[in-house]
Design a protein around this motif. Sequence first.
Motif, PDB file in Angstrom:
ATOM      1  N   VAL A  32       0.842  -1.201   0.000  1.00 31.62           N
ATOM      2  CA  VAL A  32       0.000   0.000   0.000  1.00 31.62           C
ATOM      3  C   VAL A  32       0.877   1.251   0.000  1.00 31.62           C
ATOM      4  CG1 VAL A  32      -1.847   1.242   1.178  1.00 31.62           C
ATOM      5  CG2 VAL A  32      -1.764  -1.257   1.288  1.00 31.62           C
ATOM      6  N   ALA A  33       1.891   1.266   0.860  1.00 32.73           N
ATOM      7  CA  ALA A  33       2.770   2.433   0.948  1.00 32.73           C
ATOM      8  C   ALA A  33       3.509   2.660  -0.370  1.00 32.73           C
ATOM      9  CB  ALA A  33       3.760   2.253   2.095  1.00 32.73           C
ATOM     10  N   ARG A  34       4.016   1.596  -0.975  1.00 32.10           N
ATOM     11  CA  ARG A  34       4.720   1.732  -2.258  1.00 32.10           C
ATOM     12  C   ARG A  34       3.779   2.260  -3.338  1.00 32.10           C
ATOM     13  NH1 ARG A  34       8.071  -4.026  -2.496  1.00 32.10           N
ATOM     14  NH2 ARG A  34       9.763  -3.445  -1.052  1.00 32.10           N
ATOM     15  N   HIS A  35       2.571   1.740  -3.357  1.00 27.84           N
ATOM     16  CA  HIS A  35       1.594   2.165  -4.369  1.00 27.84           C
ATOM     17  C   HIS A  35       1.246   3.644  -4.178  1.00 27.84           C
ATOM     18  CE1 HIS A  35      -1.474   0.431  -7.278  1.00 27.84           C
ATOM     19  NE2 HIS A  35      -1.779   1.719  -7.231  1.00 27.84           N
ATOM     20  N   MET A  36       1.030   4.042  -2.936  1.00 20.81           N
ATOM     21  CA  MET A  36       0.712   5.450  -2.657  1.00 20.81           C
ATOM     22  C   MET A  36       1.854   6.364  -3.095  1.00 20.81           C
ATOM     23  SD  MET A  36      -2.327   5.846  -1.267  1.00 20.81           S
ATOM     24  CE  MET A  36      -3.562   4.996  -0.263  1.00 20.81           C
ATOM     25  N   MET A  37       3.077   5.958  -2.812  1.00 19.76           N
ATOM     26  CA  MET A  37       4.216   6.795  -3.181  1.00 19.76           C
ATOM     27  C   MET A  37       4.378   6.867  -4.697  1.00 19.76           C
ATOM     28  SD  MET A  37       5.077   8.033  -0.383  1.00 19.76           S
ATOM     29  CE  MET A  37       6.417   9.007  -1.078  1.00 19.76           C
ATOM     30  N   ALA A  38       4.021   5.784  -5.398  1.00 20.96           N
ATOM     31  CA  ALA A  38       4.062   5.814  -6.863  1.00 20.96           C
ATOM     32  C   ALA A  38       2.998   6.772  -7.401  1.00 20.96           C
ATOM     33  CB  ALA A  38       3.855   4.408  -7.424  1.00 20.96           C
ATOM     34  N   LEU A  39       1.814   6.748  -6.804  1.00 21.65           N
ATOM     35  CA  LEU A  39       0.765   7.691  -7.207  1.00 21.65           C
ATOM     36  C   LEU A  39       1.181   9.127  -6.909  1.00 21.65           C
ATOM     37  CD1 LEU A  39      -2.395   5.771  -5.903  1.00 21.65           C
ATOM     38  CD2 LEU A  39      -1.713   6.064  -8.296  1.00 21.65           C
ATOM     39  N   ASN A  40       1.952   9.290  -5.857  1.00 22.56           N
ATOM     40  CA  ASN A  40       2.422  10.625  -5.479  1.00 22.56           C
ATOM     41  C   ASN A  40       3.374  11.215  -6.515  1.00 22.56           C
ATOM     42  OD1 ASN A  40       2.492  12.744  -3.411  1.00 22.56           O
ATOM     43  ND2 ASN A  40       4.647  12.166  -3.166  1.00 22.56           N
TER      44      ASN A  40
ATOM     45  N   PRO B  87      -4.340   2.268 -11.215  1.00 27.84           N
ATOM     46  CA  PRO B  87      -3.188   1.602 -11.844  1.00 27.84           C
ATOM     47  C   PRO B  87      -1.996   2.554 -11.950  1.00 27.84           C
ATOM     48  CG  PRO B  87      -4.851   2.183 -13.482  1.00 27.84           C
ATOM     49  CD  PRO B  87      -5.459   2.468 -12.136  1.00 27.84           C
ATOM     50  N   VAL B  88      -0.818   2.031 -11.669  1.00 27.20           N
ATOM     51  CA  VAL B  88       0.397   2.843 -11.733  1.00 27.20           C
ATOM     52  C   VAL B  88       1.589   1.904 -11.862  1.00 27.20           C
ATOM     53  CG1 VAL B  88       0.846   2.882  -9.236  1.00 27.20           C
ATOM     54  CG2 VAL B  88       1.576   4.816 -10.652  1.00 27.20           C
ATOM     55  N   ASN B  89       2.639   2.376 -12.508  1.00 26.15           N
ATOM     56  CA  ASN B  89       3.859   1.579 -12.625  1.00 26.15           C
ATOM     57  C   ASN B  89       4.688   1.736 -11.355  1.00 26.15           C
ATOM     58  OD1 ASN B  89       3.338   0.690 -15.292  1.00 26.15           O
ATOM     59  ND2 ASN B  89       4.096   2.638 -16.121  1.00 26.15           N
ATOM     60  N   LEU B  90       5.047   0.613 -10.761  1.00 27.57           N
ATOM     61  CA  LEU B  90       5.868   0.637  -9.552  1.00 27.57           C
ATOM     62  C   LEU B  90       7.341   0.583  -9.951  1.00 27.57           C
ATOM     63  CD1 LEU B  90       3.834  -1.825  -7.288  1.00 27.57           C
ATOM     64  CD2 LEU B  90       3.787   0.671  -7.284  1.00 27.57           C
ATOM     65  N   ASP B  91       8.091   1.544  -9.483  1.00 30.99           N
ATOM     66  CA  ASP B  91       9.516   1.657  -9.805  1.00 30.99           C
ATOM     67  C   ASP B  91      10.324   1.275  -8.571  1.00 30.99           C
ATOM     68  OD1 ASP B  91      12.072   2.345 -10.499  1.00 30.99           O
ATOM     69  OD2 ASP B  91      11.606   4.410 -11.097  1.00 30.99           O
ATOM     70  N   ALA B  92      11.028   0.148  -8.649  1.00 29.39           N
ATOM     71  CA  ALA B  92      11.772  -0.359  -7.490  1.00 29.39           C
ATOM     72  C   ALA B  92      12.853   0.609  -7.033  1.00 29.39           C
ATOM     73  CB  ALA B  92      12.383  -1.720  -7.817  1.00 29.39           C
ATOM     74  N   THR B  93      13.318   1.468  -7.938  1.00 33.08           N
ATOM     75  CA  THR B  93      14.362   2.423  -7.545  1.00 33.08           C
ATOM     76  C   THR B  93      13.813   3.509  -6.621  1.00 33.08           C
ATOM     77  OG1 THR B  93      14.011   3.890  -9.455  1.00 33.08           O
ATOM     78  CG2 THR B  93      15.549   2.044  -9.739  1.00 33.08           C
ATOM     79  N   LYS B  94      12.482   3.571  -6.487  1.00 34.65           N
ATOM     80  CA  LYS B  94      11.855   4.573  -5.620  1.00 34.65           C
ATOM     81  C   LYS B  94      11.477   4.003  -4.248  1.00 34.65           C
ATOM     82  CE  LYS B  94      11.653   7.755  -8.908  1.00 34.65           C
ATOM     83  NZ  LYS B  94      12.348   9.061  -8.849  1.00 34.65           N
ATOM     84  N   TYR B  95      11.720   2.706  -4.057  1.00 31.67           N
ATOM     85  CA  TYR B  95      11.308   2.087  -2.799  1.00 31.67           C
ATOM     86  C   TYR B  95      12.088   2.625  -1.603  1.00 31.67           C
ATOM     87  CZ  TYR B  95       8.739  -1.420  -5.539  1.00 31.67           C
ATOM     88  OH  TYR B  95       7.862  -2.057  -6.390  1.00 31.67           O
TER      89      TYR B  95
END
Length: 229
Positions: free
Chosen positions: A138-146, A177-185
């Motif tokens: 959830v946190a990763r998805h929210m940060m990707a949306l951010n 829907p959003v692309n999750l970028d592992a470099t942003k984790y």
Amino acid sequence: MAAFLKQPFAVMDMNSIINLFICFALPVVVWLLARPVLLRAQQVNPLRAQLQAFKYSAELFNRLLTDQPKFALPDEDWSIVLGNVEAGNIITMVTNPFCQPCVDTHEVLNNWLDNNLDIQVRIVFTANNDENDIRTPVARHMMALNELPDKGTVKRALHEWYGQKRKNYDDWAKGYPVNLDATKYYKIEKQKEWCDMAEVKATPTLLINGYRLPKEYQLKDIKYLLAQQ
């Protein structure tokens, strides 16, 4: 025979006298019992009003607030920033995606943002950035949306997430829907480090301009106090 006929009337007269006495005495007894309570209420209500007025004093609030520990604000790069980016008051909310009390706090902040209250809100998650932590997706998805240009998307996503009666990540994620970028984790790790630094023990935790909200206040108490800052 005459004595027998008179006896029932004598008994009835005595019962009537007793009933009459009770009718007169009962209100007196009730008044004597209630009087101290009523007198205390007369004394307590003005006192309560004075305490409320004292509590909602901007001067007192600022004094109690600045007596709290002050922490560096979470960086804009790795927190969710909503509202007026130039606002004088910054509210930091530390939240857990599965925290029930966080639902009410989020609702208050969301209403303030919808009503153009001159505030900025920064949101930080307590997630471990660990695949085994249910908070992490959830946190990763929210940060990707951010990361999206339209901040309204992450604001709506937050509102919808906390509005779910039963938190279901997969169902919620389909709507955003959003692309999750592992470099942003790493941003989740930064949030965890900040929570440790700020000694966050529970969620929601609220800070006003870096100061922890005094325990004497709830978030809803300070709406008009912030306007006087």
